[in-house]
Design a protein around this motif. Structure first.
Motif, PDB file in Angstrom:
ATOM      1  N   SER A  28     -10.836  -4.961 -24.486  1.00  0.00           N
ATOM      2  CA  SER A  28     -12.041  -4.262 -24.968  1.00  0.00           C
ATOM      3  C   SER A  28     -10.696  -3.355 -26.346  1.00  0.00           C
ATOM      4  O   SER A  28      -9.910  -2.252 -25.507  1.00  0.00           O
ATOM      5  CB  SER A  28     -12.662  -3.220 -24.465  1.00  0.00           C
ATOM      6  OG  SER A  28     -13.900  -3.074 -24.080  1.00  0.00           O
ATOM      7  N   PHE A  29      -9.711  -4.404 -26.813  1.00  0.00           N
ATOM      8  CA  PHE A  29      -8.968  -3.694 -27.717  1.00  0.00           C
ATOM      9  C   PHE A  29      -9.152  -3.005 -29.328  1.00  0.00           C
ATOM     10  O   PHE A  29     -10.308  -2.637 -29.585  1.00  0.00           O
ATOM     11  CB  PHE A  29      -8.072  -4.797 -28.295  1.00  0.00           C
ATOM     12  CG  PHE A  29      -7.658  -6.256 -27.532  1.00  0.00           C
ATOM     13  CD1 PHE A  29      -6.331  -6.208 -27.360  1.00  0.00           C
ATOM     14  CD2 PHE A  29      -7.809  -6.750 -27.080  1.00  0.00           C
ATOM     15  CE1 PHE A  29      -5.422  -6.731 -26.445  1.00  0.00           C
ATOM     16  CE2 PHE A  29      -8.074  -7.816 -26.168  1.00  0.00           C
ATOM     17  CZ  PHE A  29      -6.471  -7.747 -25.774  1.00  0.00           C
ATOM     18  N   ALA A 277       1.962  -1.059 -24.213  1.00  0.00           N
ATOM     19  CA  ALA A 277       0.288  -0.431 -24.619  1.00  0.00           C
ATOM     20  C   ALA A 277      -0.697  -0.404 -25.722  1.00  0.00           C
ATOM     21  O   ALA A 277      -1.872  -0.704 -25.065  1.00  0.00           O
ATOM     22  CB  ALA A 277       0.860   1.614 -23.797  1.00  0.00           C
ATOM     23  N   GLN A 278      -0.454  -0.509 -27.110  1.00  0.00           N
ATOM     24  CA  GLN A 278      -1.194  -1.095 -27.841  1.00  0.00           C
ATOM     25  C   GLN A 278      -1.698  -2.332 -28.178  1.00  0.00           C
ATOM     26  O   GLN A 278      -2.136  -2.758 -28.218  1.00  0.00           O
ATOM     27  CB  GLN A 278      -0.037  -0.828 -29.142  1.00  0.00           C
ATOM     28  CG  GLN A 278       0.732   0.831 -29.271  1.00  0.00           C
ATOM     29  CD  GLN A 278      -0.597   2.117 -29.554  1.00  0.00           C
ATOM     30  OE1 GLN A 278      -1.482   2.052 -30.234  1.00  0.00           O
ATOM     31  NE2 GLN A 278      -0.282   2.660 -29.149  1.00  0.00           N
ATOM     32  N   ALA A 279      -0.633  -3.228 -27.332  1.00  0.00           N
ATOM     33  CA  ALA A 279      -1.178  -4.756 -27.117  1.00  0.00           C
ATOM     34  C   ALA A 279      -1.663  -5.258 -26.142  1.00  0.00           C
ATOM     35  O   ALA A 279      -2.421  -6.386 -25.997  1.00  0.00           O
ATOM     36  CB  ALA A 279       0.312  -5.559 -26.842  1.00  0.00           C
ATOM     37  N   VAL A 280      -2.795  -4.122 -24.965  1.00  0.00           N
ATOM     38  CA  VAL A 280      -3.383  -4.469 -24.329  1.00  0.00           C
ATOM     39  C   VAL A 280      -4.879  -3.952 -24.547  1.00  0.00           C
ATOM     40  O   VAL A 280      -5.093  -2.697 -25.078  1.00  0.00           O
ATOM     41  CB  VAL A 280      -3.015  -4.117 -23.068  1.00  0.00           C
ATOM     42  CG1 VAL A 280      -1.873  -5.129 -22.650  1.00  0.00           C
ATOM     43  CG2 VAL A 280      -2.483  -2.629 -22.799  1.00  0.00           C
ATOM     44  N   LYS A 380      -6.543  -4.121 -41.909  1.00  0.00           N
ATOM     45  CA  LYS A 380      -7.870  -3.748 -40.897  1.00  0.00           C
ATOM     46  C   LYS A 380      -7.437  -4.756 -39.737  1.00  0.00           C
ATOM     47  O   LYS A 380      -8.219  -5.759 -39.043  1.00  0.00           O
ATOM     48  CB  LYS A 380      -9.051  -3.406 -41.768  1.00  0.00           C
ATOM     49  CG  LYS A 380      -9.854  -2.890 -42.567  1.00  0.00           C
ATOM     50  CD  LYS A 380      -9.396  -1.532 -42.178  1.00  0.00           C
ATOM     51  CE  LYS A 380      -9.717  -0.156 -43.554  1.00  0.00           C
ATOM     52  NZ  LYS A 380      -9.566   0.939 -42.708  1.00  0.00           N
ATOM     53  N   LEU A 381      -6.265  -5.266 -39.849  1.00  0.00           N
ATOM     54  CA  LEU A 381      -6.061  -6.101 -39.153  1.00  0.00           C
ATOM     55  C   LEU A 381      -5.739  -5.883 -37.356  1.00  0.00           C
ATOM     56  O   LEU A 381      -5.607  -4.741 -37.350  1.00  0.00           O
ATOM     57  CB  LEU A 381      -4.554  -6.733 -38.666  1.00  0.00           C
ATOM     58  CG  LEU A 381      -3.884  -7.648 -40.898  1.00  0.00           C
ATOM     59  CD1 LEU A 381      -2.769  -8.199 -40.050  1.00  0.00           C
ATOM     60  CD2 LEU A 381      -4.676  -8.969 -40.666  1.00  0.00           C
ATOM     61  N   PRO A 382      -6.525  -6.019 -36.285  1.00  0.00           N
ATOM     62  CA  PRO A 382      -6.198  -5.881 -35.418  1.00  0.00           C
ATOM     63  C   PRO A 382      -4.908  -5.436 -34.188  1.00  0.00           C
ATOM     64  O   PRO A 382      -4.016  -6.158 -34.886  1.00  0.00           O
ATOM     65  CB  PRO A 382      -7.014  -6.815 -33.961  1.00  0.00           C
ATOM     66  CG  PRO A 382      -7.520  -8.052 -34.894  1.00  0.00           C
ATOM     67  CD  PRO A 382      -6.341  -8.543 -36.390  1.00  0.00           C
ATOM     68  N   PRO A 383      -4.577  -4.125 -33.817  1.00  0.00           N
ATOM     69  CA  PRO A 383      -3.591  -3.789 -32.893  1.00  0.00           C
ATOM     70  C   PRO A 383      -2.824  -5.098 -32.317  1.00  0.00           C
ATOM     71  O   PRO A 383      -1.458  -4.749 -32.556  1.00  0.00           O
ATOM     72  CB  PRO A 383      -4.121  -2.660 -32.581  1.00  0.00           C
ATOM     73  CG  PRO A 383      -5.775  -2.489 -32.120  1.00  0.00           C
ATOM     74  CD  PRO A 383      -6.472  -3.790 -33.263  1.00  0.00           C
ATOM     75  N   TRP A 384      -3.356  -5.666 -31.823  1.00  0.00           N
ATOM     76  CA  TRP A 384      -2.318  -6.410 -31.305  1.00  0.00           C
ATOM     77  C   TRP A 384      -1.617  -8.159 -32.143  1.00  0.00           C
ATOM     78  O   TRP A 384      -0.294  -8.315 -32.200  1.00  0.00           O
ATOM     79  CB  TRP A 384      -3.068  -7.840 -30.144  1.00  0.00           C
ATOM     80  CG  TRP A 384      -4.386  -8.389 -30.811  1.00  0.00           C
ATOM     81  CD1 TRP A 384      -5.370  -8.665 -31.419  1.00  0.00           C
ATOM     82  CD2 TRP A 384      -4.364  -9.677 -31.096  1.00  0.00           C
ATOM     83  NE1 TRP A 384      -5.995  -9.522 -32.139  1.00  0.00           N
ATOM     84  CE2 TRP A 384      -4.972 -10.088 -31.790  1.00  0.00           C
ATOM     85  CE3 TRP A 384      -2.318 -10.637 -31.514  1.00  0.00           C
ATOM     86  CZ2 TRP A 384      -5.170 -12.129 -32.414  1.00  0.00           C
ATOM     87  CZ3 TRP A 384      -2.768 -12.106 -32.047  1.00  0.00           C
ATOM     88  CH2 TRP A 384      -4.092 -12.420 -32.973  1.00  0.00           C
TER      89      TRP A 384
END
Length: 400
Positions: A28-29, A277-280, A380-384
């Motif tokens: 759940s990213f 913390a944003q990457a997990v 809209k790219l994913p946080p990771w």
């Protein structure tokens, strides 16, 4: 059904909850809104553990309470499925993956001088982009009228100019009183709804709420009496978890004011952990596990995790039996509207200091932060992906 059959059925339900919540915790990213989407797809659409209306009610309750909304929804689903133990198991599965990852990251960081690493500076710029995005979204939703914009402005000014442990608490309390007065007759014409949770009694709910407020008052007293480092740390995390309205990003200023000025955690280490913390996957509140591990190893990470999530547990268990009457009380809604507006101001203050002042040091920093912001908001790219780009870009900037 016999006692043994009941026991087997309960164990099967708990193992099922643990398996599903752990899978969600690993995948759940994307933050709390994305988490709620994952929960809806898994628990409502696929498994049909609850209907649409019950899920909407549970989400409304989590938004109504302070604390990590997505975690509280997960706990609530576990409670409705298998009682209080089901809520605990659901929480463990969803939270442990990110806790373990951030504790390991914190322990590895002990071997390095984080202040001199280019990729750490890149993670600071990631924090600039992510918090800026959170501010824009929250301000649009929570301060739509002049009165709430004014509350947010006053909260911003006060928290910037009066930087103490108690400033955020005072601002939130005053905002609640102002909201109560201004919006006590407010109605958004949403039809009242009702959710019944037969597993929890009002007596149990009252005990949980009493424990929540009792610990909130008791730990600061114990902190002064004992002068114990562990009591002080537990108090800081518990108080932060108790006062966060508006999502995980708002916990940043509360934790920063608790641990950076005291010297328990350096500003560089704090912001490096926030970027990590944003990457997990999982809830952003697991950032507390990183801070606890920085201060006191893996045991500190475990204590910090328990302390910051305990208020969420007590509040969700305490309010579920009373939710039908609470959610339809216009005066309580008005108080929360004032609080949410103040949260916007508090978040803007935190955005300026320490995030902006420690990250944007030159024109190239500002340019790179703008690129990261655009990747997050417009592309809209994913946080990771944002985190990885920030780390690589920060390393390259260090050689310029």
């Amino acid at each position: 059904m016999s006692y043994k059959q009941n026991e087997k059925s309960s164990l099967k339900a708990l193992l099922e909850i643990l398996f599903i919540s752990t899978r969600l915790g690993l995948t759940s990213f994307g933050g709390p809104i994305a988490h709620l989407g994952y929960f809806h797809d898994e628990y409502v659409r696929r498994r049909k553990w609850m209907d649409e209306k019950s899920y909407a009610d549970l989400v409304a309750l989590a938004q109504f309470l302070p604390g990590p909304a997505s975690s509280q929804v997960g706990i609530g689903i576990g409670v409705m499925r298998a009682g209080t133990l089901g809520g605990i198991v659901s929480f463990i599965g969803f939270t442990i993956p990110s806790v373990v990852a951030l504790v390991i990251f914190a322990l590895l960081m002990q071997s390095f001088n984080v202040g001199e690493m280019g990729w750490i500076h890149g993670l600071k710029l990631v924090a600039v982009a992510i918090v800026a995005h959170a501010i824009i979204g929250m301000a649009t939703k929570l301060t739509p009228d002049l009165q709430r914009k004014t509350i947010a402005l006053v909260a911003l000014v006060v928290t910037l100019l009066w930087q103490t442990v108690y400033s955020q608490v005072v601002v939130i309390l005053i905002a609640a009183m102002i909201g109560y007065v201004i919006y006590k007759n407010y109605s958004n014409d949403v039809q009242a709804s009702h959710t019944h949770v037969k597993i929890l009694t009002k007596k149990f709910g009252f005990i949980c709420l009493s424990l929540f407020f009792g610990l909130l008052l008791l730990f600061p007293i114990l902190r002064e009496i004992t002068t114990s480092h562990w009591v002080a740390m537990f108090d800081s995390f518990y108080r932060s978890g108790s006062l966060v309205f508006g999502g995980g990003h708002v916990v940043l200023p509360l934790l920063e004011r608790e641990f950076v000025p005291t010297g328990w955690v350096s500003e560089e280490a704090f912001l490096a952990g926030y970027g990590a913390a944003q990457a997990v996957p999982g809830p952003l509140f697991t950032f507390a596990a990183y801070l606890g591990a920085v201060m006191n190893g893996w045991i500190g990470g475990l204590v910090a995790t328990i302390a910051i999530f305990l208020p969420a547990f007590l509040l969700i268990l305490g309010t579920l039996p009373f939710w039908n009457s609470l959610r339809n009380n216009h005066k309580i809604k008005g108080a929360l509207m004032g609080v949410n507006a103040a949260v916007v101001g508090i978040l803007i203050a935190a955005f300026y200091q320490p995030i902006w002042t420690s990250a944007v040091l030159s024109p190239i920093d500002f340019a790179f932060a703008a690129i990261l912001f655009s990747m997050l908001v417009y592309w809209k790219l994913p946080p990771w992906v944002i985190v990885l780009t920030g780390a690589i870009g920060g390393t390259l900037i260090s050689y310029i």
